[in-house]
Design a protein around this motif. Structure first.
Motif, PDB file in Angstrom:
ATOM      1  N   GLU A  57     -65.075   3.167  53.478  1.00 30.92           N
ATOM      2  CA  GLU A  57     -64.812   1.772  53.102  1.00 30.92           C
ATOM      3  C   GLU A  57     -66.015   1.161  52.386  1.00 30.92           C
ATOM      4  OE1 GLU A  57     -62.023  -0.106  53.543  1.00 30.92           O
ATOM      5  OE2 GLU A  57     -61.029   1.714  54.260  1.00 30.92           O
ATOM      6  N   ALA A  58     -65.728   0.175  51.556  1.00 30.34           N
ATOM      7  CA  ALA A  58     -66.774  -0.665  50.970  1.00 30.34           C
ATOM      8  C   ALA A  58     -66.472  -2.071  51.483  1.00 30.34           C
ATOM      9  CB  ALA A  58     -66.717  -0.599  49.450  1.00 30.34           C
ATOM     10  N   VAL A  59     -67.139  -2.437  52.567  1.00 25.38           N
ATOM     11  CA  VAL A  59     -66.817  -3.683  53.276  1.00 25.38           C
ATOM     12  C   VAL A  59     -67.463  -4.863  52.548  1.00 25.38           C
ATOM     13  CG1 VAL A  59     -67.028  -4.917  55.465  1.00 25.38           C
ATOM     14  CG2 VAL A  59     -66.788  -2.412  55.460  1.00 25.38           C
ATOM     15  N   VAL A  60     -66.636  -5.816  52.146  1.00 23.25           N
ATOM     16  CA  VAL A  60     -67.121  -6.980  51.389  1.00 23.25           C
ATOM     17  C   VAL A  60     -67.559  -8.096  52.327  1.00 23.25           C
ATOM     18  CG1 VAL A  60     -66.348  -8.851  49.874  1.00 23.25           C
ATOM     19  CG2 VAL A  60     -65.761  -6.479  49.325  1.00 23.25           C
ATOM     20  N   LEU A  61     -68.753  -8.599  52.093  1.00 20.80           N
ATOM     21  CA  LEU A  61     -69.235  -9.798  52.802  1.00 20.80           C
ATOM     22  C   LEU A  61     -69.621 -10.803  51.728  1.00 20.80           C
ATOM     23  CD1 LEU A  61     -71.586  -8.412  55.612  1.00 20.80           C
ATOM     24  CD2 LEU A  61     -69.282  -9.318  55.860  1.00 20.80           C
ATOM     25  N   ASP A  62     -68.694 -11.713  51.416  1.00 20.99           N
ATOM     26  CA  ASP A  62     -68.937 -12.609  50.280  1.00 20.99           C
ATOM     27  C   ASP A  62     -69.060 -14.063  50.684  1.00 20.99           C
ATOM     28  OD1 ASP A  62     -66.356 -13.314  50.843  1.00 20.99           O
ATOM     29  OD2 ASP A  62     -65.500 -12.578  48.960  1.00 20.99           O
ATOM     30  N   GLY A  63     -69.155 -14.307  51.995  1.00 25.17           N
ATOM     31  CA  GLY A  63     -69.355 -15.684  52.455  1.00 25.17           C
ATOM     32  C   GLY A  63     -68.092 -16.512  52.462  1.00 25.17           C
ATOM     33  N   SER A  64     -66.945 -15.876  52.205  1.00 20.88           N
ATOM     34  CA  SER A  64     -65.720 -16.679  52.137  1.00 20.88           C
ATOM     35  C   SER A  64     -65.125 -16.933  53.518  1.00 20.88           C
ATOM     36  CB  SER A  64     -64.684 -16.045  51.210  1.00 20.88           C
ATOM     37  OG  SER A  64     -64.409 -14.746  51.623  1.00 20.88           O
ATOM     38  N   CYS A 111     -70.967  -4.355  51.227  1.00 20.87           N
ATOM     39  CA  CYS A 111     -71.165  -4.973  49.909  1.00 20.87           C
ATOM     40  C   CYS A 111     -71.335  -6.484  50.064  1.00 20.87           C
ATOM     41  CB  CYS A 111     -69.966  -4.667  49.005  1.00 20.87           C
ATOM     42  SG  CYS A 111     -69.791  -2.910  48.665  1.00 20.87           S
ATOM     43  N   PRO A 112     -72.570  -6.921  50.341  1.00 19.45           N
ATOM     44  CA  PRO A 112     -72.792  -8.360  50.484  1.00 19.45           C
ATOM     45  C   PRO A 112     -72.998  -9.031  49.128  1.00 19.45           C
ATOM     46  CG  PRO A 112     -74.558  -7.033  51.516  1.00 19.45           C
ATOM     47  CD  PRO A 112     -73.794  -6.145  50.612  1.00 19.45           C
ATOM     48  N   GLY A 113     -72.660 -10.307  49.089  1.00 20.77           N
ATOM     49  CA  GLY A 113     -73.075 -11.145  47.969  1.00 20.77           C
ATOM     50  C   GLY A 113     -74.530 -11.539  48.152  1.00 20.77           C
ATOM     51  N   PHE A 114     -74.994 -12.498  47.359  1.00 24.67           N
ATOM     52  CA  PHE A 114     -76.395 -12.941  47.460  1.00 24.67           C
ATOM     53  C   PHE A 114     -76.716 -13.333  48.906  1.00 24.67           C
ATOM     54  CE2 PHE A 114     -75.528 -13.822  42.927  1.00 24.67           C
ATOM     55  CZ  PHE A 114     -76.565 -13.087  42.382  1.00 24.67           C
ATOM     56  N   ARG A 121     -73.795 -20.399  44.799  1.00 21.51           N
ATOM     57  CA  ARG A 121     -72.461 -20.749  44.263  1.00 21.51           C
ATOM     58  C   ARG A 121     -71.779 -19.543  43.622  1.00 21.51           C
ATOM     59  NH1 ARG A 121     -74.908 -25.626  42.732  1.00 21.51           N
ATOM     60  NH2 ARG A 121     -75.345 -24.831  40.643  1.00 21.51           N
ATOM     61  N   MET A 122     -72.561 -18.529  43.234  1.00 19.52           N
ATOM     62  CA  MET A 122     -71.940 -17.336  42.643  1.00 19.52           C
ATOM     63  C   MET A 122     -71.235 -16.486  43.698  1.00 19.52           C
ATOM     64  SD  MET A 122     -74.856 -16.409  39.856  1.00 19.52           S
ATOM     65  CE  MET A 122     -74.149 -14.896  39.239  1.00 19.52           C
ATOM     66  N   ASN A 123     -71.573 -16.664  44.959  1.00 23.48           N
ATOM     67  CA  ASN A 123     -70.825 -15.968  46.016  1.00 23.48           C
ATOM     68  C   ASN A 123     -69.458 -16.630  46.147  1.00 23.48           C
ATOM     69  OD1 ASN A 123     -72.790 -14.137  46.711  1.00 23.48           O
ATOM     70  ND2 ASN A 123     -73.572 -15.309  48.457  1.00 23.48           N
ATOM     71  N   PRO A 124     -68.400 -15.845  46.310  1.00 19.29           N
ATOM     72  CA  PRO A 124     -67.067 -16.459  46.425  1.00 19.29           C
ATOM     73  C   PRO A 124     -67.001 -17.550  47.487  1.00 19.29           C
ATOM     74  CG  PRO A 124     -66.840 -14.129  46.051  1.00 19.29           C
ATOM     75  CD  PRO A 124     -68.321 -14.383  46.197  1.00 19.29           C
ATOM     76  N   GLY A 125     -67.758 -17.406  48.568  1.00 15.77           N
ATOM     77  CA  GLY A 125     -67.743 -18.429  49.614  1.00 15.77           C
ATOM     78  C   GLY A 125     -68.665 -19.608  49.319  1.00 15.77           C
ATOM     79  N   GLY A 126     -69.420 -19.546  48.222  1.00 16.10           N
ATOM     80  CA  GLY A 126     -70.267 -20.660  47.827  1.00 16.10           C
ATOM     81  C   GLY A 126     -71.505 -20.846  48.681  1.00 16.10           C
ATOM     82  N   ARG A 127     -71.840 -19.850  49.487  1.00 12.56           N
ATOM     83  CA  ARG A 127     -73.039 -19.947  50.334  1.00 12.56           C
ATOM     84  C   ARG A 127     -73.725 -18.589  50.357  1.00 12.56           C
ATOM     85  NH1 ARG A 127     -72.470 -17.214  55.098  1.00 12.56           N
ATOM     86  NH2 ARG A 127     -70.384 -16.704  55.800  1.00 12.56           N
ATOM     87  N   LEU A 128     -75.015 -18.606  50.705  1.00  9.07           N
ATOM     88  CA  LEU A 128     -75.730 -17.334  50.851  1.00  9.07           C
ATOM     89  C   LEU A 128     -75.267 -16.634  52.127  1.00  9.07           C
ATOM     90  CD1 LEU A 128     -79.416 -18.310  49.895  1.00  9.07           C
ATOM     91  CD2 LEU A 128     -77.674 -17.204  48.455  1.00  9.07           C
ATOM     92  N   ILE A 129     -75.333 -15.315  52.105  1.00 11.14           N
ATOM     93  CA  ILE A 129     -75.023 -14.505  53.289  1.00 11.14           C
ATOM     94  C   ILE A 129     -76.293 -14.418  54.133  1.00 11.14           C
ATOM     95  CG2 ILE A 129     -74.095 -12.274  54.069  1.00 11.14           C
ATOM     96  CD1 ILE A 129     -72.309 -13.803  52.010  1.00 11.14           C
ATOM     97  N   GLU A 130     -76.158 -14.550  55.426  1.00 10.23           N
ATOM     98  CA  GLU A 130     -77.323 -14.394  56.309  1.00 10.23           C
ATOM     99  C   GLU A 130     -77.518 -12.902  56.622  1.00 10.23           C
ATOM    100  OE1 GLU A 130     -79.473 -16.651  57.185  1.00 10.23           O
ATOM    101  OE2 GLU A 130     -78.325 -18.194  56.136  1.00 10.23           O
ATOM    102  N   PRO A 131     -78.771 -12.419  56.652  1.00  9.35           N
ATOM    103  CA  PRO A 131     -79.002 -11.013  56.981  1.00  9.35           C
ATOM    104  C   PRO A 131     -78.318 -10.598  58.285  1.00  9.35           C
ATOM    105  CG  PRO A 131     -81.031 -12.021  56.219  1.00  9.35           C
ATOM    106  CD  PRO A 131     -80.017 -13.137  56.290  1.00  9.35           C
ATOM    107  N   GLU A 132     -78.225 -11.515  59.246  1.00  7.64           N
ATOM    108  CA  GLU A 132     -77.605 -11.185  60.539  1.00  7.64           C
ATOM    109  C   GLU A 132     -76.120 -10.865  60.386  1.00  7.64           C
ATOM    110  OE1 GLU A 132     -79.688 -13.692  60.029  1.00  7.64           O
ATOM    111  OE2 GLU A 132     -81.388 -12.921  61.190  1.00  7.64           O
ATOM    112  N   GLU A 133     -75.470 -11.439  59.369  1.00  8.19           N
ATOM    113  CA  GLU A 133     -74.050 -11.120  59.157  1.00  8.19           C
ATOM    114  C   GLU A 133     -73.899  -9.656  58.732  1.00  8.19           C
ATOM    115  OE1 GLU A 133     -71.584 -14.371  57.161  1.00  8.19           O
ATOM    116  OE2 GLU A 133     -73.599 -14.892  56.550  1.00  8.19           O
TER     117      GLU A 133
END
Ligand code: NAP
Length: 256
Positions: free
Chosen positions: A242-249, A180-183, A213-225
């Motif tokens: 599992e629903a693994v969260v990737l939110d840039g935090s 579950c990635p963010g933007f 900024r809408m991602n909890p970590g305030g940055r875009l997620i890279e496709p490689e992540e």
């Protein structure tokens, strides 16, 4: 050699996932609708050292197309061990302007697509006692936000599909998980930012920054992540449902 099939492998997140699996030494089928684009990506992955890469044209919403693509992959690369249901669409609109066509398109591509792909491949995985189904969902599969009811509904359904199927295959050598990635930094976000810019008069750069900024970590997620997370799930027998969260935090991890 394990065989993987990556839907939506022709660009963005799917391309990064296909490249990561190729680097891991898997045989990989890159699948999407645009035949020329999948052929181009497959050529690039082969040139980058991929031993066994297949370009497959398919529409995940079409059962006949899915069955033919899966049969071709099995015939040319061998039985599929790893299915990455990544193909997806995202359209934004206020609820009042969300057409039934857009609503149904989201359900067909983002939910029925993974169902059809999994239906075609899961039986073989269970017979062989090993398999991975990895569904690329979204933070929108876990939380709500405005102007994306159709997308959010479809991604919640994909997370539900993941959790239900995981319980069914538990203990049989097959795992089913969602990421579950963010933007993320792909065309999907660039297109969204263009739409925001056109609607609001803001610059494209401002629109991208507002999405980041809408991602909890305030940055875009890279496709490689996201690709890294797929590699981790492929290598782990114990993570299921599992629903693994990737939110840039967390700071961006790069293992390749
Ligand atoms: P993208 O750049 O728009 O790529 C979408 C991919 O899906 C393309 O390869 C596209 O190829 C394929 N596709 C679309 N409809 C298809 C169909 N009916 N049959 C087969 N393939 C189809 O998107 P992305 O950003 O990489 O997103 C990939 C996945 O991550 C999606 O499920 C998306 O919802 C999810 N996600 C994205 C973000 C983000 O911010 N980018 C965040 C969270 C989750 P063709 O058009 O040639 O078929």
């Amino acid at each position: 050699m394990r065989v993987a099939m990556v839907t939506g492998g022709s660009r963005g997140i799917g391309r990064a996932i296909a490249a990561a699996l190729v680097r891991e030494g898997l045989s990989v089928a890159v699948a999407a609708r645009d035949r020329e684009q999948v052929a181009k990506v497959a050529d690039e992955l082969r040139a980058g050292g991929g031993v066994s890469v297949l370009a497959v044209a398919l529409d995940v919403t079409d059962a006949t197309s899915v069955e033919a693509a899966c049969a071709r992959t099995a015939a040319e690369l061998g039985p599929v061990d790893v299915l990455v249901n990544n193909a997806g669409i995202a359209e934004s609109a206020p609820f009042g302007k969300t057409t039934v066509e857009s609503w149904e398109r989201h359900l067909r591509v983002n939910v029925t697509g993974p169902y059809l792909m999994t239906r075609a491949l899961l039986g073989g995985m269970l017979e062989r006692g090993w398999g991975r189904v990895i569904n690329v969902a979204s933070l929108a599969g876990l939380y709500g936000s405005p102007y994306v009811t159709a997308y959010t509904t479809s991604k919640h359904a994909l997370v539900g599909f993941t959790r239900a199927l995981a319980t069914e295959v538990s203990g049989k050598g097959v795992t089913v998980n969602a990421i579950c990635p963010g933007f993320a930094a792909t065309d999907m976000v660039w297109n969204g930012a263009h739409n925001i810019a056109a609607r609001t008069g803001r610059s494209f750069e401002d629109a991208v920054a507002s999405l980041a900024r809408m991602n909890p970590g305030g940055r875009l997620i890279e496709p490689e992540e996201i690709a890294d997370e797929v590699r981790r799930l492929v290598g782990d027998d114990t993570i299921n449902g599992e629903a693994v969260v990737l939110d840039g935090s967390t700071p961006q991890r790069r293992t390749s």
